[in-house]
Design an enzyme around this catalytic site. Structure first.
Site, mmCIF file in Angstrom:
data_model
loop_
_atom_site.group_PDB
_atom_site.id
_atom_site.type_symbol
_atom_site.label_atom_id
_atom_site.label_comp_id
_atom_site.label_asym_id
_atom_site.label_seq_id
_atom_site.Cartn_x
_atom_site.Cartn_y
_atom_site.Cartn_z
ATOM 1 N N ASN A 68 45.771 40.726 52.943
ATOM 2 C CA ASN A 68 44.637 40.280 52.146
ATOM 3 C C ASN A 68 43.364 40.883 52.713
ATOM 4 O O ASN A 68 43.396 41.630 53.692
ATOM 5 C CB ASN A 68 44.577 38.740 52.124
ATOM 6 C CG ASN A 68 43.665 38.222 51.016
ATOM 7 O OD1 ASN A 68 43.736 38.656 49.881
ATOM 8 N ND2 ASN A 68 42.778 37.302 51.380
ATOM 9 N N LYS A 69 42.229 40.557 52.097
ATOM 10 C CA LYS A 69 40.964 41.130 52.529
ATOM 11 C C LYS A 69 40.751 40.962 54.032
ATOM 12 O O LYS A 69 41.050 39.880 54.576
ATOM 13 C CB LYS A 69 39.820 40.458 51.759
ATOM 14 C CG LYS A 69 38.431 40.977 52.049
ATOM 15 C CD LYS A 69 38.314 42.480 51.886
ATOM 16 C CE LYS A 69 38.782 42.911 50.516
ATOM 17 N NZ LYS A 69 39.013 44.354 50.397
ATOM 18 N N GLN A 104 32.341 40.430 48.373
ATOM 19 C CA GLN A 104 33.009 39.853 47.207
ATOM 20 C C GLN A 104 32.801 38.331 47.160
ATOM 21 O O GLN A 104 32.758 37.736 46.085
ATOM 22 C CB GLN A 104 34.516 40.162 47.231
ATOM 23 C CG GLN A 104 34.885 41.606 46.959
ATOM 24 C CD GLN A 104 35.012 42.449 48.211
ATOM 25 O OE1 GLN A 104 34.294 42.210 49.192
ATOM 26 N NE2 GLN A 104 35.892 43.426 48.214
ATOM 27 N N ARG A 161 44.538 53.090 44.918
ATOM 28 C CA ARG A 161 44.332 52.261 46.104
ATOM 29 C C ARG A 161 45.726 51.873 46.613
ATOM 30 O O ARG A 161 46.609 51.532 45.822
ATOM 31 C CB ARG A 161 43.506 51.007 45.802
ATOM 32 C CG ARG A 161 42.053 51.284 45.449
ATOM 33 C CD ARG A 161 41.246 50.000 45.275
ATOM 34 N NE ARG A 161 40.959 49.352 46.559
ATOM 35 C CZ ARG A 161 40.511 48.111 46.672
ATOM 36 N NH1 ARG A 161 40.348 47.368 45.579
ATOM 37 N NH2 ARG A 161 40.240 47.582 47.858
ATOM 38 N N ARG A 188 38.735 45.320 40.419
ATOM 39 C CA ARG A 188 39.308 45.030 41.737
ATOM 40 C C ARG A 188 40.029 43.707 41.705
ATOM 41 O O ARG A 188 39.927 42.953 40.766
ATOM 42 C CB ARG A 188 38.199 44.982 42.784
ATOM 43 C CG ARG A 188 37.020 44.039 42.389
ATOM 44 C CD ARG A 188 36.347 43.364 43.500
ATOM 45 N NE ARG A 188 37.240 42.480 44.215
ATOM 46 C CZ ARG A 188 37.585 41.252 43.813
ATOM 47 N NH1 ARG A 188 37.129 40.774 42.675
ATOM 48 N NH2 ARG A 188 38.384 40.509 44.558
ATOM 49 N N GLY A 189 40.822 43.481 42.793
ATOM 50 C CA GLY A 189 41.628 42.258 42.840
ATOM 51 C C GLY A 189 43.055 42.576 42.442
ATOM 52 O O GLY A 189 43.278 43.258 41.433
ATOM 53 N N ALA A 190 44.011 42.093 43.234
ATOM 54 C CA ALA A 190 45.393 42.517 43.009
ATOM 55 C C ALA A 190 45.893 42.323 41.578
ATOM 56 O O ALA A 190 46.357 43.279 40.942
ATOM 57 C CB ALA A 190 46.310 41.815 44.019
ATOM 58 N N ASP A 241 46.937 40.529 48.452
ATOM 59 C CA ASP A 241 47.165 41.841 47.839
ATOM 60 C C ASP A 241 48.612 42.256 47.956
ATOM 61 O O ASP A 241 49.074 43.129 47.218
ATOM 62 C CB ASP A 241 46.253 42.880 48.488
ATOM 63 C CG ASP A 241 44.812 42.605 48.114
ATOM 64 O OD1 ASP A 241 44.199 41.708 48.732
ATOM 65 O OD2 ASP A 241 44.316 43.231 47.158
HETATM 66 C C1 LIG Z 1 43.653 37.684 43.637
HETATM 67 S S1 LIG Z 1 43.769 39.145 44.537
HETATM 68 C C2 LIG Z 1 42.206 39.218 45.258
HETATM 69 C C3 LIG Z 1 42.247 40.014 46.517
HETATM 70 O O1 LIG Z 1 41.853 41.367 46.257
HETATM 71 C C4 LIG Z 1 40.731 41.623 47.061
HETATM 72 O O2 LIG Z 1 40.646 42.912 47.508
HETATM 73 P P1 LIG Z 1 39.589 43.926 46.803
HETATM 74 O O3 LIG Z 1 38.327 43.158 46.541
HETATM 75 O O4 LIG Z 1 39.421 45.017 47.848
HETATM 76 O O5 LIG Z 1 40.293 44.387 45.563
HETATM 77 C C5 LIG Z 1 40.908 40.684 48.204
HETATM 78 O O6 LIG Z 1 41.924 41.097 49.077
HETATM 79 C C6 LIG Z 1 41.291 39.445 47.489
HETATM 80 O O7 LIG Z 1 41.858 38.441 48.250
#
Ligand SMILES: CSC[C@H]1O[C@H](OP(=O)(O)O)[C@H](O)[C@@H]1O
Length: 335
Positions: free
Chosen positions: A236-237, A185, A82, A44-46, A226
């Site tokens: 973003n989250k 997270q 996603r 996960r994470g962009a 994201d």
């Molecule tokens: C450095 S991008 C991290 C970004 O991704 C996370 O989403 P997810 O945990 O659902 O993949 C979140 O938006 C973070 O800020």
């Protein structure tokens, strides 16, 4: 250790669902397994999703070297795993563009995506640290949200990359990490990373973050992204938007650390972005036990949109964009 990498003929990644208690690697040899890992946020994470997208095409072409139609179909399935982080589609497209040159060329492009991510995040981290030192009274105290650290990237991190750069300069006093419901997270991943970095930190519930800003305990908000749209809206989250509102009211800068690969100039505004809505169990249960009555309906937005007017600075590897004072990502395409 990298959060995602390529070894021999497969993807190897940290299974982030098992942190902070277990640091476990998963080896992924099929496209289906990669898609599953993305959907359940093991990966996960962009930026990490960008790497996963590119490596997914490398995996697909190795499994079907003589069937480009099958590779394109597999790539489309990875791309759609996603919807919100632009990096996933961007990574797939980067590798797919080399399909006609064969499996080795596709893998070379995918590996280039990984190396570029590392270089970009180190550069943006230094740029972000410098901007904060120029604009925030030291020693710096930061409020974070979600996880935008090495785990969300190939390594190093974006928002936590800025934290790391400040810490290495001896300029960071404290980080307040919001737990980030429902998948935590912040509590599970950001706190784990901050502890490994030796950064002084405090975990707060999401609803306390605004008070941390209002009471002057944090002098800046630093988050990842994201997707950043052409007008500077930041996706973003979920929880980032209310944090930006609180930051504006407290007179605290809202800083977004993201590589240029997260900027999507083809999407005009945040209203045009597909915000992932995830299942009810993430909200109604914890550790498998119900926390809400059976059958409770939920609205589990995984992301939200922070309007450009609430974003003080977007820091990338090549520039600082100031949306709140009129700067736009599409003003000056990166050099
Ligand atoms: C450095 S991008 C991290 C970004 O991704 C996370 O989403 P997810 O945990 O659902 O993949 C979140 O938006 C973070 O800020």
């Amino acid at each position: 250790m990298r959060s995602i990498d390529w070894r021999r003929d497969r993807v190897v990644a940290i299974d982030q669902t098992r942190l902070p208690h277990d640091l476990a690697l998963i080896e992924i040899g099929t496209v289906e397994a990669l898609i599953d890992a993305i959907k359940r946020l093991a990966i996960r994470g962009a930026p990490a999703l960008g790497a996963a997208g590119a490596l997914g095409v490398a995996l697909a072409v190795r499994l079907s070297p003589d069937d480009p139609a099958s590779v394109r179909s597999a790539a489309a399935a990875v791309r759609g795993a996603r919807p919100t982080a632009v990096n996933l589609a961007w990574g797939v497209d980067r590798a797919l563009a080399r399909l006609d040159q064969g499996p080795d060329a596709v893998l070379a492009e995918a590996l280039a995506v990984l190396e570029e991510d590392v270089a970009c995040n180190r550069a943006l981290s230094e740029r972000g640290a410098a901007w904060l030192l120029d604009n925030v009274a030291g020693p710096v105290t930061i409020q974070t949200h979600c996880n935008a650290g090495a785990l969300a990237c190939v390594e190093w991190g974006t928002a936590l990359g800025v934290v790391r750069a400040l810490h290495e300069r001896g300029a960071l006093a404290h980080v307040y990490a919001a737990e980030t419901r429902p998948l935590l997270q912040g509590a599970r991943l950001t706190v784990w990373e901050l502890a490994r970095m030796g950064v002084p930190h405090t975990l707060v519930v999401d609803s306390a973050a605004a008070s941390v800003l209002a009471r002057g305990q944090a002098k800046a908000v630093v988050v990842g992204a994201d997707r950043v749209t052409a007008n500077g809206d930041v996706i973003n989250k979920v929880g980032t938007y209310p944090l930006a509102l609180a930051a504006a009211h407290a007179g605290v800068p809202m800083v977004v650390a993201a590589p240029e690969s997260t900027i999507d100039l083809s999407t005009p505004t945040g209203k045009d972005v597909d915000i992932e809505v995830r299942g009810p169990d993430e909200v109604t249960t914890w550790g498998g036990a119900p926390v809400a009555p059976a059958g409770t309906g939920t609205l589990n937005y995984a992301f939200d949109v922070t309007p450009a007017a609430l974003v003080t600075a977007i820091v990338t590897e090549s520039r600082v964009i100031l949306p709140a004072t009129g700067g736009r990502p599409d003003d000056r395409p990166p050099r």
